[in-house]
Write a protein that holds these residues in place. Structure first.
Motif, PDB file in Angstrom:
ATOM      1  N   SER A 107       0.837  -1.201   0.000  1.00 33.72           N
ATOM      2  CA  SER A 107       0.000   0.000   0.000  1.00 33.72           C
ATOM      3  C   SER A 107       0.863   1.239   0.000  1.00 33.72           C
ATOM      4  CB  SER A 107      -0.933   0.021   1.220  1.00 33.72           C
ATOM      5  OG  SER A 107      -0.212   0.353   2.392  1.00 33.72           O
ATOM      6  N   GLY A 108       0.312   2.322  -0.515  1.00 36.24           N
ATOM      7  CA  GLY A 108       1.012   3.593  -0.502  1.00 36.24           C
ATOM      8  C   GLY A 108       1.128   4.168   0.897  1.00 36.24           C
ATOM      9  N   THR A 109       0.144   3.914   1.750  1.00 31.24           N
ATOM     10  CA  THR A 109       0.203   4.399   3.126  1.00 31.24           C
ATOM     11  C   THR A 109       1.453   3.872   3.822  1.00 31.24           C
ATOM     12  OG1 THR A 109      -2.206   4.543   3.279  1.00 31.24           O
ATOM     13  CG2 THR A 109      -0.998   4.396   5.349  1.00 31.24           C
TER      14      THR A 109
ATOM     15  N   ALA B  21       4.212   2.729   2.302  1.00 34.10           N
ATOM     16  CA  ALA B  21       5.391   3.247   1.607  1.00 34.10           C
ATOM     17  C   ALA B  21       5.738   4.652   2.075  1.00 34.10           C
ATOM     18  CB  ALA B  21       5.151   3.232   0.097  1.00 34.10           C
ATOM     19  N   GLN B  22       4.721   5.489   2.260  1.00 34.36           N
ATOM     20  CA  GLN B  22       4.988   6.872   2.644  1.00 34.36           C
ATOM     21  C   GLN B  22       5.489   6.988   4.087  1.00 34.36           C
ATOM     22  OE1 GLN B  22       3.432   9.789  -0.105  1.00 34.36           O
ATOM     23  NE2 GLN B  22       1.484   9.324   0.852  1.00 34.36           N
TER      24      GLN B  22
ATOM     25  N   ASP C  82       4.604  12.572  -3.141  1.00 36.82           N
ATOM     26  CA  ASP C  82       3.451  11.678  -3.053  1.00 36.82           C
ATOM     27  C   ASP C  82       2.893  11.596  -4.461  1.00 36.82           C
ATOM     28  OD1 ASP C  82       0.919  10.554  -2.887  1.00 36.82           O
ATOM     29  OD2 ASP C  82       0.394  11.557  -1.020  1.00 36.82           O
TER      30      ASP C  82
ATOM     31  N   ALA D  46       1.038   9.230  -6.026  1.00 38.17           N
ATOM     32  CA  ALA D  46       0.007   8.227  -6.279  1.00 38.17           C
ATOM     33  C   ALA D  46      -0.577   8.405  -7.675  1.00 38.17           C
ATOM     34  CB  ALA D  46      -1.098   8.323  -5.238  1.00 38.17           C
TER      35      ALA D  46
ATOM     36  N   TYR E 176       6.827   8.031  -4.387  1.00 38.02           N
ATOM     37  CA  TYR E 176       5.885   6.916  -4.276  1.00 38.02           C
ATOM     38  C   TYR E 176       4.946   6.965  -5.473  1.00 38.02           C
ATOM     39  CZ  TYR E 176       0.929   5.973  -3.141  1.00 38.02           C
ATOM     40  OH  TYR E 176      -0.396   5.644  -3.210  1.00 38.02           O
TER      41      TYR E 176
ATOM     42  N   SER F 150       1.619   4.705  -7.391  1.00 34.85           N
ATOM     43  CA  SER F 150       0.603   3.664  -7.271  1.00 34.85           C
ATOM     44  C   SER F 150       0.549   2.848  -8.562  1.00 34.85           C
ATOM     45  CB  SER F 150      -0.762   4.286  -6.997  1.00 34.85           C
ATOM     46  OG  SER F 150      -1.780   3.304  -7.070  1.00 34.85           O
TER      47      SER F 150
ATOM     48  N   ALA G 127       2.016  -0.423  -4.449  1.00 35.43           N
ATOM     49  CA  ALA G 127       2.737   0.826  -4.644  1.00 35.43           C
ATOM     50  C   ALA G 127       4.224   0.518  -4.711  1.00 35.43           C
ATOM     51  CB  ALA G 127       2.455   1.774  -3.479  1.00 35.43           C
TER      52      ALA G 127
ATOM     53  N   LEU H 279       8.101   2.480  -3.903  1.00 30.50           N
ATOM     54  CA  LEU H 279       8.849   3.603  -3.366  1.00 30.50           C
ATOM     55  C   LEU H 279      10.203   3.621  -4.053  1.00 30.50           C
ATOM     56  CD1 LEU H 279       9.046   5.912  -1.306  1.00 30.50           C
ATOM     57  CD2 LEU H 279       9.928   4.246   0.350  1.00 30.50           C
TER      58      LEU H 279
END
Length: 367
Positions: free
Chosen positions: A75-77, A79-80, A181, A183, A207, A209, A220, A222
């Motif tokens: 998930s991107g959450t 990764a960030q 970010d 995405a 990052y 998506s 995702a 990174l």
């Protein structure tokens, strides 16, 4: 939304012959049928991402962005969080410069602060990307400056190339790292008119998506240098993201990079046509005008509930899907995000306006 209302909406969308905004949902069987046509089915599945489709996806994204490495995340959450933690540890600063309307604040439950212990500094609260001057005016040290490309909740807004470069230079002058970010980086690139490596090369980490525009089930990446690569793999494991296998998502993402990524500039161009036509609807407002990506906000002077009901009626009776996700922005003024994809390319400006007027007729009937 109740399960019955959701099922009715999804059934109407799947049965629609024309779709202006969004795309038709696919059944599990349809998704499996698509996977069965992709390259790589005769290779062994990846094992904790060490080989196979995940490794090929990481290499391909790094090549596209011009970075030393790219690391898969579920998930991107997640990764960030890792990207911002890396910036904090590298600089010794626990503050992060970001926009209060950013995805990190509004849609990730402030995971960067709740799980990583970082704190936010807001260069501005205005509904637009922050400027280099606002960043320089923070007056406090920060480890990472986060730039969301585009700033979705403000209307999928993007800075100009010169404005973006200035923000990056301001962060560098403050001794901070820069994180994109991204995405929707794939959809943002046409606005800047620069190759992806030049755009991604402005940041220390990026990052991206693979399910939003590219059509994978999830995931995702990174991207950054070799130091981030090793750090990200360690912290991905600690966050519980070291999954046994991800071959299905990776194969779909690789296919999306090969087939869907080249089409995105066409979606961005067509979004401008769609927005121009929608602007002719009585009381309509477009943000931004013209759109800067394939997505933009449409405001109409009617309650969200009435517009949602009219959209559903239009789909069920005439098999035309206009737009969903209406929310009340102000009393009597509702907003929906219009997302132009492959299904919308067949719509002419006349088609768009006619469907919009028909939607408003159905709204009027409810009174």
């Amino acid at each position: 939304m109740t399960s019955n209302a959701r099922d009715r909406r999804l059934t109407a969308l799947r049965a629609s012959e024309r779709v202006l905004s969004g795309k038709r949902p696919q059944t599990v069987r349809e998704q499996l049928d698509r996977l069965a046509t992709l390259d790589g089915l005769d290779e062994l599945p990846d094992s904790y991402g060490e080989f196979g489709a995940i490794a090929r996806l990481e290499q391909r994204v790094a090549e596209l962005l011009g970075t030393e490495a790219a690391v898969w995340f579920p998930s991107g959450t997640m990764a960030q969080q890792v990207a911002l933690r890396f910036g904090a540890e590298l600089t010794g600063r626990d503050a992060v410069a970001l926009h209060p309307m950013s995805h990190l604040e509004r849609w990730e439950r402030q995971a960067y602060s709740q799980l990583t212990g970082l704190r936010a500094l807001w260069p501005t609260a205005a509904p637009r990307p922050y400027t280099a001057e606002e960043l320089a005016g923070l007056g406090q040290p920060y480890g990472t400056a986060v730039v969301e490309l585009p700033l979705r909740d403000a209307g999928f807004l993007l800075p100009s190339w010169d404005e973006l470069v200035a923000v990056v230079e301001a962060a560098r002058a403050a001794g901070a790292r820069v994180h994109f970010d991204g995405a929707r980086l794939w959809e943002s690139a046409p606005h800047f008119g620069r190759p992806l490596p030049e755009l991604a090369g402005l940041a220390d980490s990026v990052y991206v998506s693979v399910y939003k525009a590219l059509g994978s089930s999830h995931g995702a990446l990174l991207a950054g240098n070799a130091a981030l690569d090793g750090y990200a793999r360690s912290w991905r494991h600690r966050h519980g993201g070291q999954l046994w296998t991800n071959w299905a998502a990776a194969l779909a993402a690789l296919d999306g990079l090969a087939t869907e990524l080249p089409r995105i500039p066409g979606y961005v161009r067509h979004a401008k046509l769609v927005a121009t036509a929608l602007a002719e609807l009585p009381g309509a407002r477009i943000n931004p005008a013209p759109p800067q990506t394939e997505s933009f906000q449409l405001y109409l002077p009617h309650p969200a509930e009435a517009l949602s009901a009219a959209n559903l009626e239009l789909a069920e009776t005439e098999r035309t899907w206009f737009a969903t996700g209406w929310t009340d922005a102000l009393p009597g003024l509702a907003m929906a995000e219009i997302r132009v994809g492959a299904d919308a390319l067949e719509w002419t400006a006349e088609d768009v306006l006619a469907a919009g007027l028909r939607l408003l007729e159905l709204v009027a009937k409810q009174r």
